[in-house]
Design an enzyme around this catalytic site. Structure first.
Site, PDB file in Angstrom:
ATOM      1  N   ASN A  37       0.851  -1.204   0.000  1.00  0.00           N
ATOM      2  CA  ASN A  37       0.000   0.000   0.000  1.00  0.00           C
ATOM      3  C   ASN A  37       0.884   1.250   0.000  1.00  0.00           C
ATOM      4  O   ASN A  37       1.976   1.270   0.573  1.00  0.00           O
ATOM      5  CB  ASN A  37      -0.997   0.006   1.161  1.00  0.00           C
ATOM      6  CG  ASN A  37      -0.412  -0.242   2.530  1.00  0.00           C
ATOM      7  OD1 ASN A  37       0.641  -0.851   2.674  1.00  0.00           O
ATOM      8  ND2 ASN A  37      -1.098   0.215   3.553  1.00  0.00           N
ATOM      9  N   GLU A  68       0.433   5.269   0.726  1.00  0.00           N
ATOM     10  CA  GLU A  68      -0.463   6.318   1.227  1.00  0.00           C
ATOM     11  C   GLU A  68      -0.060   7.695   0.707  1.00  0.00           C
ATOM     12  O   GLU A  68       1.012   7.867   0.096  1.00  0.00           O
ATOM     13  CB  GLU A  68      -0.451   6.281   2.762  1.00  0.00           C
ATOM     14  CG  GLU A  68      -0.969   4.948   3.277  1.00  0.00           C
ATOM     15  CD  GLU A  68      -1.161   4.888   4.773  1.00  0.00           C
ATOM     16  OE1 GLU A  68      -0.594   5.727   5.508  1.00  0.00           O
ATOM     17  OE2 GLU A  68      -1.900   3.980   5.208  1.00  0.00           O
ATOM     18  N   CYS A 104      -4.348   0.841  -2.141  1.00  0.00           N
ATOM     19  CA  CYS A 104      -4.182  -0.398  -1.373  1.00  0.00           C
ATOM     20  C   CYS A 104      -3.154  -1.307  -2.054  1.00  0.00           C
ATOM     21  O   CYS A 104      -2.917  -1.217  -3.265  1.00  0.00           O
ATOM     22  CB  CYS A 104      -5.503  -1.149  -1.296  1.00  0.00           C
ATOM     23  SG  CYS A 104      -6.788  -0.332  -0.358  1.00  0.00           S
ATOM     24  N   GLU A 133      -3.414  -4.442  -2.777  1.00  0.00           N
ATOM     25  CA  GLU A 133      -4.003  -5.324  -3.795  1.00  0.00           C
ATOM     26  C   GLU A 133      -4.076  -4.610  -5.142  1.00  0.00           C
ATOM     27  O   GLU A 133      -3.762  -5.166  -6.194  1.00  0.00           O
ATOM     28  CB  GLU A 133      -5.416  -5.761  -3.382  1.00  0.00           C
ATOM     29  CG  GLU A 133      -5.468  -6.591  -2.112  1.00  0.00           C
ATOM     30  CD  GLU A 133      -5.626  -5.740  -0.850  1.00  0.00           C
ATOM     31  OE1 GLU A 133      -5.093  -4.613  -0.792  1.00  0.00           O
ATOM     32  OE2 GLU A 133      -6.288  -6.227   0.079  1.00  0.00           O
ATOM     33  N   CYS A 193     -10.368  -4.769   0.824  1.00  0.00           N
ATOM     34  CA  CYS A 193     -11.491  -3.828   0.951  1.00  0.00           C
ATOM     35  C   CYS A 193     -12.444  -3.989  -0.237  1.00  0.00           C
ATOM     36  O   CYS A 193     -12.122  -4.646  -1.237  1.00  0.00           O
ATOM     37  CB  CYS A 193     -10.983  -2.390   1.062  1.00  0.00           C
ATOM     38  SG  CYS A 193     -10.477  -1.658  -0.522  1.00  0.00           S
ATOM     39  N   CYS A 250     -11.092  -2.975  -3.682  1.00  0.00           N
ATOM     40  CA  CYS A 250     -10.135  -3.961  -4.207  1.00  0.00           C
ATOM     41  C   CYS A 250     -10.839  -5.212  -4.710  1.00  0.00           C
ATOM     42  O   CYS A 250     -10.435  -5.793  -5.719  1.00  0.00           O
ATOM     43  CB  CYS A 250      -9.094  -4.303  -3.152  1.00  0.00           C
ATOM     44  SG  CYS A 250      -7.912  -2.956  -2.904  1.00  0.00           S
TER      45      CYS A 250
HETATM   46  N1  THU Z   1      -5.292  -1.246   2.908  1.00  0.00           N
HETATM   47  C1  THU Z   1      -4.813  -2.074   1.934  1.00  0.00           C
HETATM   48  O1  THU Z   1      -3.718  -1.883   1.411  1.00  0.00           O
HETATM   49  N2  THU Z   1      -5.588  -3.122   1.566  1.00  0.00           N
HETATM   50  C2  THU Z   1      -6.788  -3.441   2.119  1.00  0.00           C
HETATM   51  O2  THU Z   1      -7.467  -4.321   1.657  1.00  0.00           O
HETATM   52  C3  THU Z   1      -7.238  -2.720   3.307  1.00  0.00           C
HETATM   53  C4  THU Z   1      -6.585  -1.402   3.526  1.00  0.00           C
HETATM   54  C5  THU Z   1      -4.444  -0.128   3.340  1.00  0.00           C
HETATM   55  C6  THU Z   1      -4.972   1.245   3.003  1.00  0.00           C
HETATM   56  C7  THU Z   1      -4.282   2.085   4.048  1.00  0.00           C
HETATM   57  O3  THU Z   1      -2.980   2.410   3.577  1.00  0.00           O
HETATM   58  C8  THU Z   1      -4.128   1.163   5.240  1.00  0.00           C
HETATM   59  O4  THU Z   1      -4.313  -0.163   4.739  1.00  0.00           O
HETATM   60  C9  THU Z   1      -5.107   1.429   6.361  1.00  0.00           C
HETATM   61  O5  THU Z   1      -6.406   1.376   5.914  1.00  0.00           O
END
Ligand code: THU
Length: 139
Positions: free
Chosen positions: A49, A51, A60, A62, A94, A97
């Site tokens: 991920n 940010e 994310c 995925e 999520c 994704c």
């Molecule tokens: N996140 C993912 O990378 N994948 C998911 O399926 C759930 C959330 C990340 C987004 C953010 O950077 C952190 O997790 C907290 O939500």
């Protein structure tokens, strides 16, 4: 896990996801996620991920993996593993994704996710994203 699928080494795929989580750029949430996508020819694409201080621009792990793989010319995936080492328990992909994965994976494709503990969830995309009426549009 071998009971569900013996051809795919989901533990190995999870190991790749776990390694990718160490590259996560997460100064805001401090929640690392790694994903590893298995292409139909056996190639693995792993990603983390990423940010952003404009929080909604966060991508994310995925979706990072999908973008990386598609950018390399791969369009079909048999499985994905997701590692969330900053949670004890498994955290599934999520909703956004799940929709993006459904573009490039079959409902029968394998999904494995786990946190820092020993518990892992292995399921299929069809279970995580059922009643995908748009699936037909891919054909
Ligand atoms: N996140 C993912 O990378 N994948 C998911 O399926 C759930 C959330 C990340 C987004 C953010 O950077 C952190 O997790 C907290 O939500």
């Amino acid at each position: 896990m071998g009971e569900i699928n013996t051809e795919i080494d989901m533990d190995k795929l999870f190991g790749e996801a776990r390694k990718a989580a160490d590259c996560a750029y997460v100064p805001y949430s401090k929640f690392r996620v790694g994903a590893a996508l298995l292409a139909s020819d056996g190639t693995v694409f792993s990603a983390c991920n990423v940010e952003n201080r404009s929080f909604g621009l966060t991508i994310c792990a995925e979706r990072s993996a999908v973008v990386k793989a598609v950018s390399a010319g791969y369009l079909s995936f048999k499985a994905i593993a997701v590692s969330t080492p900053d949670s004890q328990t498994p955290v599934g992909p999520c909703g956004a994704c799940r929709q993006v994965l459904s573009e490039f994976m079959e409902p029968s494709s394998h999904v494995l996710f786990g946190g820092s503990g020993s518990e892992k969830v292995q399921t299929t995309l069809g279970v995580l994203y059922p009643f995908d009426s748009l699936h037909e549009l891919k054909k």
